[in-house]
Design a protein around this motif. Structure first.
Motif, PDB file in Angstrom:
ATOM      1  N   MET A 273       0.866  -1.192   0.000  1.00 40.95           N
ATOM      2  CA  MET A 273       0.000   0.000   0.000  1.00 40.95           C
ATOM      3  C   MET A 273       0.899   1.237   0.000  1.00 40.95           C
ATOM      4  O   MET A 273       1.340   1.715   1.046  1.00 40.95           O
ATOM      5  CB  MET A 273      -0.780  -0.075   1.290  1.00 40.95           C
ATOM      6  CG  MET A 273      -2.227   0.206   1.389  1.00 40.95           C
ATOM      7  SD  MET A 273      -3.370  -0.052   0.111  1.00 40.95           S
ATOM      8  CE  MET A 273      -4.205   1.496   0.157  1.00 40.95           C
ATOM      9  N   ALA A 275      -0.039   4.045  -1.680  1.00 39.22           N
ATOM     10  CA  ALA A 275      -0.868   5.219  -2.000  1.00 39.22           C
ATOM     11  C   ALA A 275      -0.949   6.182  -0.820  1.00 39.22           C
ATOM     12  O   ALA A 275      -0.862   5.766   0.331  1.00 39.22           O
ATOM     13  CB  ALA A 275      -2.273   4.772  -2.381  1.00 39.22           C
ATOM     14  N   LEU A 308      -5.679   0.004   4.481  1.00 37.36           N
ATOM     15  CA  LEU A 308      -4.621  -0.917   4.915  1.00 37.36           C
ATOM     16  C   LEU A 308      -5.014  -1.652   6.197  1.00 37.36           C
ATOM     17  O   LEU A 308      -4.781  -2.864   6.328  1.00 37.36           O
ATOM     18  CB  LEU A 308      -3.316  -0.133   5.108  1.00 37.36           C
ATOM     19  CG  LEU A 308      -2.071  -0.941   5.397  1.00 37.36           C
ATOM     20  CD1 LEU A 308      -1.795  -1.973   4.311  1.00 37.36           C
ATOM     21  CD2 LEU A 308      -0.852  -0.026   5.544  1.00 37.36           C
ATOM     22  N   LYS A 342      -1.987  -2.088  12.047  1.00 40.12           N
ATOM     23  CA  LYS A 342      -2.538  -2.495  10.753  1.00 40.12           C
ATOM     24  C   LYS A 342      -2.153  -3.936  10.398  1.00 40.12           C
ATOM     25  O   LYS A 342      -2.385  -4.382   9.281  1.00 40.12           O
ATOM     26  CB  LYS A 342      -2.097  -1.501   9.668  1.00 40.12           C
ATOM     27  CG  LYS A 342      -2.510  -0.051  10.004  1.00 40.12           C
ATOM     28  CD  LYS A 342      -2.387   0.907   8.838  1.00 40.12           C
ATOM     29  CE  LYS A 342      -2.577   2.345   9.291  1.00 40.12           C
ATOM     30  NZ  LYS A 342      -2.923   3.271   8.231  1.00 40.12           N
TER      31      LYS A 342
HETATM   32  N1  CTP Z   1      -3.619   4.142   4.390  1.00 39.67           N
HETATM   33  C1  CTP Z   1      -4.774   3.508   3.935  1.00 39.67           C
HETATM   34  N2  CTP Z   1      -5.976   4.113   4.025  1.00 39.67           N
HETATM   35  C2  CTP Z   1      -6.087   5.330   4.561  1.00 39.67           C
HETATM   36  C3  CTP Z   1      -4.935   6.005   5.050  1.00 39.67           C
HETATM   37  C4  CTP Z   1      -3.695   5.376   4.944  1.00 39.67           C
HETATM   38  O1  CTP Z   1      -4.656   2.391   3.428  1.00 39.67           O
HETATM   39  N3  CTP Z   1      -7.286   5.903   4.640  1.00 39.67           N
HETATM   40  C5  CTP Z   1      -2.319   3.453   4.293  1.00 39.67           C
HETATM   41  C6  CTP Z   1      -1.275   4.169   3.447  1.00 39.67           C
HETATM   42  O2  CTP Z   1      -1.332   3.735   2.098  1.00 39.67           O
HETATM   43  C7  CTP Z   1       0.036   3.745   4.094  1.00 39.67           C
HETATM   44  C8  CTP Z   1      -0.349   3.541   5.556  1.00 39.67           C
HETATM   45  O3  CTP Z   1      -1.783   3.400   5.591  1.00 39.67           O
HETATM   46  O4  CTP Z   1       0.515   2.513   3.589  1.00 39.67           O
HETATM   47  C9  CTP Z   1       0.048   4.662   6.484  1.00 39.67           C
HETATM   48  O5  CTP Z   1      -0.386   5.877   5.990  1.00 39.67           O
HETATM   49  P1  CTP Z   1      -0.063   7.249   6.759  1.00 39.67           P
HETATM   50  O6  CTP Z   1      -0.717   8.380   6.015  1.00 39.67           O
HETATM   51  O7  CTP Z   1       1.413   7.334   7.052  1.00 39.67           O
HETATM   52  O8  CTP Z   1      -0.734   7.015   8.156  1.00 39.67           O
HETATM   53  P2  CTP Z   1      -2.221   7.025   8.652  1.00 39.67           P
HETATM   54  O9  CTP Z   1      -2.576   5.632   9.043  1.00 39.67           O
HETATM   55  O10 CTP Z   1      -3.121   7.694   7.661  1.00 39.67           O
HETATM   56  O11 CTP Z   1      -2.102   7.876   9.994  1.00 39.67           O
HETATM   57  P3  CTP Z   1      -1.674   9.440  10.186  1.00 39.67           P
HETATM   58  O12 CTP Z   1      -2.247  10.172   8.988  1.00 39.67           O
HETATM   59  O13 CTP Z   1      -2.332   9.795  11.476  1.00 39.67           O
HETATM   60  O14 CTP Z   1      -0.186   9.482  10.274  1.00 39.67           O
END
Ligand code: CTP
Length: 399
Positions: A273, A275, A308, A342
């Motif tokens: 993942m 994205a 994710l 996750k």
């Molecule tokens: N991700 C996802 N779906 C979302 C947000 C994030 O699948 N709605 C996935 C991203 O593709 C990445 C991972 O989760 O592989 C972490 O994304 P990140 O933006 O770093 O973290 P978040 O879980 O969104 O938390 P935060 O924004 O609070 O740091």
């Protein structure tokens, strides 16, 4: 490793063309089948007769060749080859490949080829370092073409610097490594998500982020070149890779990315993942343009699904699940929490504090954090090389 492999060589007008007869001999010695397509100007540097004698095949220059009275089809050449190596590649043909100008048989073959394509630039250091040459090289890489980087040394001009075509022995080693690597993930189904999502506010405005999709594209190309069947679910980006092993699913919103990922996850042996999914999306996107009225406008957002985390909850024992973490502070701790929460096999941490890392840059600097919390830091490198590191790590986990 090269025995029986069909290698098509494309030669363009550069002094380094004199090295190609050696390359052909080495390939024939490895029992590869070799065919050659040349640009007209390449014939000023090396003769088709020499190349035809060494490759034991007629050399193609124009669609109709007076010498053998035969029609040379670009489609036939492109579909015959297991691999197309364009060496030496002049600055002129490089620019044509980048834009798709098709004024000779070599260019028509390039556009029609569906096999992996290697390109080995050879030119003077000033030409090589020119921003247009560098951006053309990056563009070719973004299409999935594989760079055989020129080396540093004495150039035909007498100048010293980068621009020397890689030596034929090394090109053969690169091809051998490619074919042995091509088996590593053969037939494995890999789902990769990439790019930003775009969440409409009204028909003319949206919420998004700076993701360029370059990291996800590089991962898709690397996995595909290791033989995997890749499904690339990509948000809107300016360039997408072309490769016979990559199936593209284009999406726009987080909701669309969610459905596309769920649909393709069950069959996947691995999912990466990469994205940058919107965490919050407008609650009530308007069908008509919002006109300005009050001094302040409140935009109400709701949390999107964490794709994710949902995949992590569904993950079967043998599936390998990889996430990214983009952090600005408390990086390792925060990435470790995401890994745990996750249910990932490993997480790739990139910090926005490192110059040259993160969104919209051609380079990245990552650390991989394994399931047991071990941290493996890597140097700043081009995203294509970061993709190699990530897939080397992942390949060790897949059955
Ligand atoms: N991700 C996802 N779906 C979302 C947000 C994030 O699948 N709605 C996935 C991203 O593709 C990445 C991972 O989760 O592989 C972490 O994304 P990140 O933006 O770093 O973290 P978040 O879980 O969104 O938390 P935060 O924004 O609070 O740091």
């Amino acid at each position: 490793m090269l025995s029986g492999k069909k290698v098509l060589i494309g030669i363009t007008g550069s002094i380094a063309a004199y090295k190609i007869p050696f390359l052909v001999r080495l390939l024939i010695r490895e029992n590869a089948e070799v065919r050659i397509v040349m640009s007209q100007s390449a014939c000023d540097f090396v003769t088709p007769l020499t190349l035809s004698a060494l490759s034991q095949n007629p050399v193609s220059i124009k669609p109709f060749n007076e010498s053998d009275g035969k029609w040379h089809s670009h489609i036939e050449l492109g579909s015959w080859a297991d691999v197309f190596v364009i060496a030496p590649l002049s600055a002129n043909t490089l620019a044509k490949m980048s834009t798709g100008i098709t004024d000779n048989l070599l260019m028509a073959t390039y556009l029609a080829a569906r096999c992996p394509i290697f390109f080995a630039p050879a030119m003077d250091v000033d030409m090589f370092e020119h921003p247009s040459t560098q951006s053309n090289i990056q563009r070719l890489q973004s299409y999935g073409n594989i760079l055989i980087a020129p080396t540093e040394g004495e150039l035909a001009s007498g100048l010293l610097g980068y621009g020397r075509m890689e030596e034929p022995e090394n090109i053969v080693s690169i091809l051998k490594a490619f074919f042995s690597k091509a088996l590593a993930l053969k037939g494995k189904k890999i789902l990769i998500s990439s790019g930003p999502t775009i969440e409409p506010i009204d028909p003319v405005r949206f919420i998004s982020n700076y993701s360029s999709g370059l990291m996800g594209n590089a991962l898709a190309i690397e996995a595909a070149s290791r033989g995997a069947d890749v499904t690339l679910v990509s948000g809107p980006v300016s360039s997408l890779p072309v490769h016979p092993n990559i199936r593209l699913v284009k999406v726009t919103t987080a909701a669309e990315m969610h459905s596309a990922c769920l649909e393709n996850f069950t069959d996947a042996e691995m999912c990466i993942m990469a994205a940058a999914v919107a965490d919050y999306v407008p609650i009530d996107p308007q069908n008509q343009k919002i006109h300005k009225s009050e001094d302040k406008l409140m935009l109400q957002l709701k949390k999107s699904v964490d794709i994710l985390a949902e995949l992590g909850a569904k993950k079967r024992k043998k599936q390998v699940l990889i996430g990214f973490a983009l952090e600005t502070n408390n990086e390792i701790e925060s990435a470790k929490q995401k890994l745990e929460k996750k249910n990932l096999d490993f997480i790739v941490l990139n910090s926005l504090q490192t110059p040259g890392a993160g969104f919209s840059t051609p380079t990245n600097q990552v650390s991989i954090i394994s399931r047991n919390g071990e941290v493996f830091p890597y140097k700043l490198k081009p995203k294509s090389e970061v993709a190699v590191d990530i897939l080397d790590f992942a390949t060790n986990l897949i059955d």
